[in-house]
Design a protein around this motif. Structure first.
Motif, PDB file in Angstrom:
ATOM      1  N   ALA A  18      34.442  31.945  42.264  1.00  0.00           N
ATOM      2  CA  ALA A  18      34.402  33.407  42.163  1.00  0.00           C
ATOM      3  C   ALA A  18      35.818  33.962  42.260  1.00  0.00           C
ATOM      4  CB  ALA A  18      33.528  33.985  43.268  1.00  0.00           C
ATOM      5  N   ARG A  22      38.251  36.065  37.975  1.00  0.00           N
ATOM      6  CA  ARG A  22      38.994  37.206  37.448  1.00  0.00           C
ATOM      7  C   ARG A  22      40.504  37.008  37.558  1.00  0.00           C
ATOM      8  NH1 ARG A  22      37.354  41.884  40.625  1.00  0.00           N
ATOM      9  NH2 ARG A  22      39.316  42.693  39.919  1.00  0.00           N
ATOM     10  N   ASN A 256      39.490  44.377  46.604  1.00  0.00           N
ATOM     11  CA  ASN A 256      39.222  43.472  45.480  1.00  0.00           C
ATOM     12  C   ASN A 256      38.843  42.082  45.985  1.00  0.00           C
ATOM     13  OD1 ASN A 256      39.754  44.125  42.394  1.00  0.00           O
ATOM     14  ND2 ASN A 256      40.968  45.552  43.641  1.00  0.00           N
ATOM     15  N   GLU A 257      39.532  41.616  47.021  1.00  0.00           N
ATOM     16  CA  GLU A 257      39.185  40.309  47.594  1.00  0.00           C
ATOM     17  C   GLU A 257      37.752  40.336  48.127  1.00  0.00           C
ATOM     18  OE1 GLU A 257      43.800  39.241  48.782  1.00  0.00           O
ATOM     19  OE2 GLU A 257      42.417  39.873  50.357  1.00  0.00           O
ATOM     20  N   LEU A 260      35.318  40.266  45.157  1.00  0.00           N
ATOM     21  CA  LEU A 260      35.256  38.926  44.564  1.00  0.00           C
ATOM     22  C   LEU A 260      34.486  37.958  45.452  1.00  0.00           C
ATOM     23  CD1 LEU A 260      38.863  38.439  43.185  1.00  0.00           C
ATOM     24  CD2 LEU A 260      36.748  38.587  41.863  1.00  0.00           C
ATOM     25  N   ARG A 336      31.592  42.495  41.568  1.00  0.00           N
ATOM     26  CA  ARG A 336      32.976  42.006  41.674  1.00  0.00           C
ATOM     27  C   ARG A 336      34.044  43.017  41.282  1.00  0.00           C
ATOM     28  NH1 ARG A 336      30.521  37.372  39.591  1.00  0.00           N
ATOM     29  NH2 ARG A 336      31.447  37.675  37.536  1.00  0.00           N
TER      30      ARG A 336
END
Ligand code: MG
Length: 362
Positions: A18, A22, A256-257, A260, A336
């Protein structure tokens, strides 16, 4: 990947996948400043160079600190961090304070009570002894304040010009109290995202302290140890899901972490982001988004909906959490991604930090 696949490791491998999905591939032939900025390029570097080489489930969790279970069953947290900030003294602190707070806070973010630190110094020939003493005194004061002992160390000296004065690396160990469990796998849609206070103070304080901008403002670094704030938060809201200190890359990157690692959406409300007026003004003038600016004394927490009031109350009752605020919510869609509801009533996607607007910030 050289690790055997039982159920737990399968979950870890999935998380690494994961993490990769991205990420841009690492195409660079040489290291750039962006690789140290804590954003997208750092993530690509970690993925392409370190994760495969060191492959294990503790590292693969990609948390602020590794969680280690010792043979008796107790859990320890272990973390390390290097400090290269320029200038070494800035309003609100010094490289000495950062070297202690940075590692202590990474331990606290996995629910540990920080206890022991090591400190390694790379010093340049000619470095003034008085300045070294001042920095070490700041470290000692920060350690006392954080309730940790610096129990091991190392000193290296390099030729004049080879280390820009000094670099410090600290590592730390903390004990995780029984029953504390935090992690992205605990996060669910409907959970609430909190921040413990105003954002972007540290990055802007260091930026202005460099003095090469024609800009003066009364901005102090927020550098502070967060262990006791975490204790108070987890006592009031034991169902707290996830914690992270938004250092390099800022709140935008850690969200963002989170997106994800959970596969969920983090929906932030721009009107609720606490930013001090002077910091906001400086960010505006420099064209920098406070969402990407480093903090050194703040945490982002995901809490259960029925514990929001208790969590917010506990944070605000602590001197380091007085300006705590609800900044967003976890949604199932879009998976995500981090979405920002803007001041103007629109929405935009918040990506990880790209490039490095503020090198050598910690
Ligand atoms: Mg961290």
């Amino acid at each position: 990947m050289a690790i055997a696949r039982d159920g737990r490791e399968e979950a870890v491998l999935e998380r690494i996948e994961a993490f990769r999905r991205r990420r841009p591939r690492l195409n660079d032939e040489v290291v750039t400043l962006a690789h140290g900025a804590g954003g997208k390029a750092s993530a690509a570097l970690v993925d392409a160079v370190f994760l495969d080489a060191f492959a294990n489930d503790e590292l693969g969790a990609l948390a602020d600190a590794a969680t280690l279970t010792v043979p008796g069953g107790d859990r320890l947290a272990f973390s390390t961090d290097s400090f290269v900030v320029q200038p070494r003294f800035f309003p609100g602190g010094s490289i000495g304070h950062l070297a202690v707070h940075g590692t202590v806070n990474d331990l606290a973010m996995v629910g540990a009570r920080p206890q022991w630190l090591s400190a390694a110094f790379v010093l340049e020939e000619g470095f003034p002894m008085t300045e070294l003493r001042d920095i070490v005194a700041d470290m000692a004061a920060a350690a006392t304040d954080a309730g940790v002992a610096i129990v091991a160390g190392d000193t290296k000296v390099v030729n004049r010009g080879a280390a820009d004065g000094m670099y410090i690396t600290t590592a730390g160990v903390g004990v995780i109290p029984e029953r504390r469990r935090l992690g992205p796998d605990m996060v669910q849609p409907g959970d609430v995202v909190l921040v413990s206070g105003t954002i972007a103070d540290h990055g802007m304080a260091v930026m202005l302290a460099r003095g090469d901008l024609a800009l003066e403002a009364d901005i102090r670094s927020d550098t502070a140890p967060l262990g006791r704030l975490v204790d108070d938060l987890l006592a009031a809201a034991p169902g707290t899901r996830w914690l992270r200190d938004p250092t390099r890359g800022g709140v935008g990157t850690v969200c963002n972490e989170l997106a994800l690692a959970t596969g969920l959406a983090v929906v932030l409300d721009e009107t609720k982001l606490p930013v001090a007026p002077a910091v906001n003004g400086a960010c505006d003038l420099l064209g920098i988004d406070p969402l990407y600016v480093a903090n050194e004394g703040k945490l982002v927490a995901v809490v259960a909906p029925d514990e929001v009031d208790a969590a917010l109350g506990a944070l605000r009752a602590h001197p380091l959490g007085r300006a705590a605020a609800i900044i967003g919510e976890i949604h199932a869609d879009p998976p995500r991604l981090v979405v920002l509801l803007t001041t103007f009533g629109g929405t935009r996607i918040v990506d990880m930090l790209v490039g490095d607007p503020l090198p050598r910030i910690c």
